[in-house]
Design a protein around this motif. Sequence first.
Motif, PDB file in Angstrom:
ATOM      1  N   VAL A  71       0.813  -1.215   0.000  1.00 40.45           N
ATOM      2  CA  VAL A  71       0.000   0.000   0.000  1.00 40.45           C
ATOM      3  C   VAL A  71       0.844   1.262   0.000  1.00 40.45           C
ATOM      4  N   ALA A  72       2.020   1.210   0.608  1.00 43.05           N
ATOM      5  CA  ALA A  72       2.818   2.424   0.814  1.00 43.05           C
ATOM      6  C   ALA A  72       3.268   3.050  -0.503  1.00 43.05           C
ATOM      7  N   GLY A 118       2.164   6.720  -2.028  1.00 43.27           N
ATOM      8  CA  GLY A 118       3.160   7.766  -2.265  1.00 43.27           C
ATOM      9  C   GLY A 118       3.096   8.296  -3.681  1.00 43.27           C
ATOM     10  N   VAL A 119       2.932   7.395  -4.649  1.00 46.05           N
ATOM     11  CA  VAL A 119       2.811   7.824  -6.048  1.00 46.05           C
ATOM     12  C   VAL A 119       1.553   8.666  -6.234  1.00 46.05           C
ATOM     13  N   ALA A 120       0.463   8.260  -5.589  1.00 46.31           N
ATOM     14  CA  ALA A 120      -0.783   9.027  -5.703  1.00 46.31           C
ATOM     15  C   ALA A 120      -0.627  10.426  -5.095  1.00 46.31           C
ATOM     16  N   VAL A 121       0.043  10.522  -3.955  1.00 48.66           N
ATOM     17  CA  VAL A 121       0.270  11.840  -3.334  1.00 48.66           C
ATOM     18  C   VAL A 121       1.159  12.696  -4.239  1.00 48.66           C
ATOM     19  N   VAL A 148       8.900  19.521  -4.376  1.00 52.84           N
ATOM     20  CA  VAL A 148       7.794  19.267  -3.456  1.00 52.84           C
ATOM     21  C   VAL A 148       7.090  17.967  -3.823  1.00 52.84           C
ATOM     22  N   VAL A 149       6.906  17.727  -5.114  1.00 56.87           N
ATOM     23  CA  VAL A 149       6.262  16.492  -5.571  1.00 56.87           C
ATOM     24  C   VAL A 149       7.055  15.282  -5.113  1.00 56.87           C
ATOM     25  N   VAL A 192       8.097  11.147   1.471  1.00 56.48           N
ATOM     26  CA  VAL A 192       7.719  11.233   2.878  1.00 56.48           C
ATOM     27  C   VAL A 192       6.467  10.399   3.147  1.00 56.48           C
ATOM     28  N   THR A 193       5.497  10.454   2.250  1.00 60.66           N
ATOM     29  CA  THR A 193       4.279   9.653   2.416  1.00 60.66           C
ATOM     30  C   THR A 193       4.616   8.172   2.461  1.00 60.66           C
ATOM     31  N   THR A 194       5.423   7.718   1.520  1.00 62.85           N
ATOM     32  CA  THR A 194       5.813   6.305   1.486  1.00 62.85           C
ATOM     33  C   THR A 194       6.593   5.927   2.733  1.00 62.85           C
TER      34      THR A 194
END
Length: 107
Positions: free
Chosen positions: A68-69, A73-76, A89-90, A96-98
């Motif tokens: 899921v991680a 992260g790719v979606a964010v 930033v992207v 960071v999300t992952t």
Amino acid sequence: MTSTTGLLAATAVLGAGTFAFRFAGPVLRARVTLSPRVERLMALAVVVLLGALVATASLTEGHGFAGVARPTGVAVGGLCAWRKAPFVVVVLAAAVTTAVLRLLGAH
């Protein structure tokens, strides 16, 4: 033929083929005319291929699901890019999300 000779021959053939393809594009562009429909389809094909590459890279690892991680992260990152955030930033938002999701135990 030894393995070194075969490797050198294969490298030379692939290099020549790559050069020929790259050279043929600008040379043939003036001689070949494509209809607007074909040009539109080619542009769509590029988008489809890039989308497939992103899906494959973000959803799979080896021969299975990546967890899921990574897709999150790719979606964010995609959401940030869609909102026209700077590239740094992207990338940072996706990383960071992952990382946070993996730290929390999601794989």
